[in-house]
Scaffold this motif. Structure first.
Motif: not given
Length: 458
Positions: A57-72, A108-114
């Motif tokens: 599936v294509a992920n249609l909306h990403s702000h990749a840098f925000q993965r660094a904020m997850a859980g914070l 890192k995010l893109q590997v997780e998305l895969l």
């Protein structure tokens, strides 16, 4: 006769473009496309895949840098926390990021998305400049960082440089926290046109985005649209928060979606991200235009944005896809599950997003996400068929939950069963990027990501 250099793959069960099939042999050519496909045959010398095969599936909306904020951002403030208080923490992170950090976080995010079942990501990319707002010596430095990350991970990339000029409706001056995002029209067009060659060389799709009607004016949209190729995908945040709707009405007398349709020729190139707070008339407007509603259910839940009227949108023959936005989650299954559960909580009823009585909810959601994601990412019709790109996901056939069911129940188990990660292998464009849960560049990508997080914490 299949050429010797083709990959031959065998799946006991596969979701093809026209439905589920058994005992399927695919051949994948050197260009990464499905060259032939046979059903009801023995594997012969083909590689036997380890579970049910579905399209990525294509992920249609990403702000990749925000993965660094997850859980914070899960510490309560002094008042009512909302998108607007969360945004201040996001601005703090933005002020610290270097291009190297962006590469590390995005890869890192893109590997997780895969690993979550996504094969392509549309990057809504508004982080452009140095920390003080000056352009880099190479004005496209941050956009090139996204291309480099995708080269490391191998994920398909649709790059959407974002035009962002103002802090609020009516052309209000940007704030200090927004200075890394800001362009004038000429500067943005220079950036956009300068990315044509690098994207082509990287095999990435190039589109563009307008951040929101808060951040751009109608005149700016019109000026930029004069130069946009007729096939380029166009994305915009719209009607995400109630405060945004109220401000739009105060400024123009029109709700954000109404205002967008007043000033732009919205068609099937457009993706309206979130569109959470819409009226019945706006639902019909979006559906009739064939634009995609870009839904990001885990982020919308995390930020307390609200619940998109999904069942009403489907009844109007609307098209939607899913994105992971701020990346508090990174899987197809979780986004689709939260989308359906939001409808159930709102309506106090079950099975809200099924295509028709008797239909599988999981299959209905998956089909919409597959088609809508491809449209929003500006790529060819998705699915597993002869001539299509070989973007496929192998679910884990070792799971007794999957082994005990067939057909659409496989998707229902994956999305709603709560049985843990079930993506085993992922092929994108004929390349195996995940095998038995591992990415070949994972160790180096993890080290770079850990280094970036440690620097950002310091």
């Amino acid at each position: 006769m299949v050429a010797d250099n083709h990959q031959m793959l065998f799946a006991e069960r596969a979701l093809l473009i026209d439905g589920w099939a058994e005992d399927v042999v695919f051949s994948v050519d050197v260009e990464g496309r499905i060259a032939s496909l046979e059903q009801g045959v023995s594997p012969g010398s083909a590689r036997c895949l380890g579970g049910p095969v579905i399209p990525a599936v294509a992920n249609l909306h990403s702000h990749a840098f925000q993965r660094a904020m997850a859980g914070l951002t899960e510490v309560a403030g002094q008042g009512d926390d909302s998108f607007w208080t969360w945004r201040e923490e996001m601005y703090r992170l933005v002020s610290l990021l270097t291009p190297d950090d962006v590469v590390a976080i995005a890869a890192k995010l893109q590997v997780e998305l895969l690993k979550g079942g996504f094969g392509r990501v549309a990057e809504f990319h508004y982080l452009h400049h140095e920390a003080d707002g000056r352009p880099y010596a190479e004005p496209a430095e941050m956009s090139l960082a996204m291309l480099w990350a995708a080269e490391q991970s191998g994920i398909g990339l649709t790059l959407l440089p974002v035009f962002y000029a103002h802090s609020d409706f009516g052309g209000a001056a940007p704030t200090a926290g927004q200075r890394r995002f800001i362009h004038d029209v000429d500067g943005f067009l220079t950036l956009l046109h300068g990315l044509v060659g690098p994207c082509r060389a990287a095999g990435a799709r190039l589109g563009l985005a307008f951040h929101s009607l808060r951040a751009v004016t109608g005149d700016e949209i019109a000026a930029i649209m004069k130069t946009v190729p007729g096939h380029a995908p166009i994305h915009i945040h719209v009607a995400e928060q109630e405060r945004e709707v109220e401000a739009s009405i105060a400024h123009s007398g029109r709700r954000p979606v109404e205002r967008l349709y007043d000033i732009a020729d919205v068609d099937d190139r457009w993706c309206l991200v979130h569109a959470t707070h819409v009226t019945d008339a706006e639902v019909a407007m979006i559906a009739h235009s064939s634009a995609i509603a870009g839904l990001c259910p885990t982020t919308e839940a995390d930020l307390g944005d609200g619940i998109f009227p999904g069942s009403e949108f489907l009844a109007a023959d609307g098209r939607f896809g899913i994105g992971t936005d701020s990346h508090v989650a990174t899987s197809v299954a979780e986004e689709l599950r939260i989308l359906e559960y939001g409808q159930r909580l709102r309506d106090r009823r079950r099975n809200r997003m099924a295509a028709r009585p008797g239909a599988s909810v999981g299959r209905s959601l998956f089909d919409h996400a597959l088609a809508g994601g491809a449209q929003a990412a500006g790529v060819a019709e998705p699915g597993l068929s002869v001539g299509a790109r070989a973007d496929l996901v192998v679910l884990d056939g070792r799971s007794p939950y999957l082994a005990s069911v067939d057909g659409d129940a496989i998707l229902d188990r994956w999305i709603f069963g709560g049985v843990g990660p079930l993506v085993r292998d992922v092929m994108i464009g004929g390349r195996w990027l995940v095998e038995d849960g591992r990415h070949p560049e994972e160790e180096g990508i993890d080290r770079a990501f850990a280094t970036a997080l440690a620097r950002l914490k310091a």
